[in-house]
Design an enzyme around this catalytic site. Sequence first.
Site, PDB file in Angstrom:
ATOM      1  N   GLU A 160       6.365 -36.025 -13.932  1.00 59.09           N
ATOM      2  CA  GLU A 160       7.391 -36.303 -14.753  1.00 59.09           C
ATOM      3  C   GLU A 160       8.569 -35.567 -14.658  1.00 59.09           C
ATOM      4  O   GLU A 160       8.413 -34.592 -15.083  1.00 59.09           O
ATOM      5  CB  GLU A 160       6.639 -36.657 -16.366  1.00 59.09           C
ATOM      6  CG  GLU A 160       7.111 -37.493 -17.336  1.00 59.09           C
ATOM      7  CD  GLU A 160       8.579 -36.769 -17.705  1.00 59.09           C
ATOM      8  OE1 GLU A 160       9.476 -37.340 -17.355  1.00 59.09           O
ATOM      9  OE2 GLU A 160       8.374 -36.111 -18.716  1.00 59.09           O
ATOM     10  N   CYS A 170      14.299 -34.755 -21.368  1.00 62.19           N
ATOM     11  CA  CYS A 170      14.054 -35.476 -20.096  1.00 62.19           C
ATOM     12  C   CYS A 170      14.571 -36.923 -20.377  1.00 62.19           C
ATOM     13  O   CYS A 170      15.297 -37.410 -19.813  1.00 62.19           O
ATOM     14  CB  CYS A 170      12.749 -35.819 -19.570  1.00 62.19           C
ATOM     15  SG  CYS A 170      11.561 -36.306 -20.434  1.00 62.19           S
TER      16      CYS A 170
END
Length: 484
Positions: free
Chosen positions: A251, A285
Site C-alpha cells: 500500500e 497517503c
Amino acid sequence: MTVLDNGVWSGRFLSDGWQDSSSAYPVLEPATGQQLGVVGAATADDVRRAATRAAGAQREWAATSPQQRAAVLRRAGEIFRECADEVGEWLVREAGSVRAKARFEIELAVGECFECAGLPTHPQGEVLTSEDARWSFARRRPAGVVSVIAPFNFPLILGLRSVAPALALGNAVLLKPDPRTAVSGGVVIARVFEEAGLPAGVLHLLPGDASVGQAVVEAPEVRVVSFTGSTPVGRAIGERAGRLLKRAHLELGGNNALVVLPGADVAKAASAGAFGSYLHQGQICMTTGRHIVHESLLEEYTAVLAAKAKALPVGDPALEDVALGPIIDRRQLERVHGIVTDSVAAGARLAAGGEIAGAGYLATVLTGLTPDMPAWREEIFGPVAPVMGFSDLDDAARIVNDCEYGLSVGILGDVGTAMKLADRIESGKIHINEQTVGDEPNAPFGGVKASGTGSRFGGAAANIEAFTEGQWVTVRPDIADYPF
C-alpha cells in the site's frame, strides 16, 4: 489500566518476552525535539531468531480454537478503548497528531480489532464439484509468518490493520514500525496484545534500521510481507519478495484528485478540500494532492480555500488547540518547502501559506500550475493544496488519470455527472460527495498503478485473501483403483 509503563519496554524489543537491546535510539517529539523515551533496536540476527521462534509459535496459535483467537482480538479492542487517553497522548507527542486525529485513529484501532474478531469464525472455503466419485473442497489455511512494515503517519492503525487480521487468521507476526513512531506504531500494539492474552512468540516487535527491514522480508520463515509506505521503498520490497517467491502486499503513495463539478456548492466543496489537504498536515497517503475545479468555479473556489487555509493555526498539539501540528521531521519539512518554492520559481502562484512555521508548515494553496510542476506531479506529503481548472468531463477524466498514482479520488457535485466521471477513473477508491481521505475496518483498501498492488486490507474477503493460502482437499470413500 496502563499499557505503556516504560519500565517494561524502554531500551528493549519484544521477541518471546521483552529483550534487552545491544543498541537503542531516542524517541523524539517532532514539535519540540524533546526526548520522550528510548526504544531498543533489533538487529538482523535478532530478526532471524524471532522468525524461527515465530514459526514454532504459529503452529500452536493456529491450532487454538476460533473462539479463543476471537476472544484475544475482542479483548485487544477493549484495551485500546480503556487506554485511549494514554495512547492518544503518545500519538500527539510522538507522531505530531492533533488531538482529534489521535482520537479518530484510536477509534479505528478499536473497530479494527472488533472487526477482525469475526475472522476466525468466518467461512474460509467452499465445496467444489468434481468429475470423480469424491468430495472436493477448497479451504484457506494460515499463511504462516507475516512481516508487517508500518509507516509513521497513522502509525497505530496502519500497523494494526495488518497485525490484527493476520493474528486472527492464525498467523504469527514480525512487526517493524517506522523508527520515528516506534512507540505509538509498535510498542502500543505489542503491549495491548500482551495484555489481551496473546501467547508469547506469536507477535514480535522488531524496531530498527533498513537492515532490519531487509531481514524481515528475507527471513525464510516469512511467507507474506505487508508493507505500507512510499512507492520507491515498496518497489524495492516487491522486487526482493518476488525474487524469494513471497507474496508482498504493498500500500504505497498517492497524489489524489478532488474534482469539483460545475454547480457544486463552493463553500462545502472548499471545506471538503481543506479537510482532504490539511488533515494531519497532509501526511496521509489519501491526502487531496490535486484540486481539479470546473473553470466556472475556479476563481471562487480558490479564494474560499485560501481563506480557510489562512485561518488554520499551526503549532504544538500537545500544548495548543491547533489545526495543524508539526511535520514529522526537519528533512521532510524542508522537502515540502522545496517542492513549493520550486513550483513557485517555475511560475505557480501562492494564494496562501508557503512558509515554514517552527516545526510545521502553513496551510498552502497554489494556483497557476502546469502538469510538469513538482507540486502537481509529486506526492508532497505536506499541507499543500494545488488547484487547477478543467473545462468538461473529458478534460477532468484526462487530468485525473494523468498521474502515476491511483489511490483515492473524490468527486463533488451532481451525483449523475459524478457517476459518469467515476466510471472513467483509474483509482482504488472513489468517493462521491466526499473528500479523498476515508477508511473503515470492513472496507477493502488499496490502490492501483504506483499506489500499490490493489485492495489488500479491510473486510473479510480482502483480509482472508491477504493472510491465508488456498488449499485443495479431496476425500474418497475408499482408496481409488489406479492403472499402475
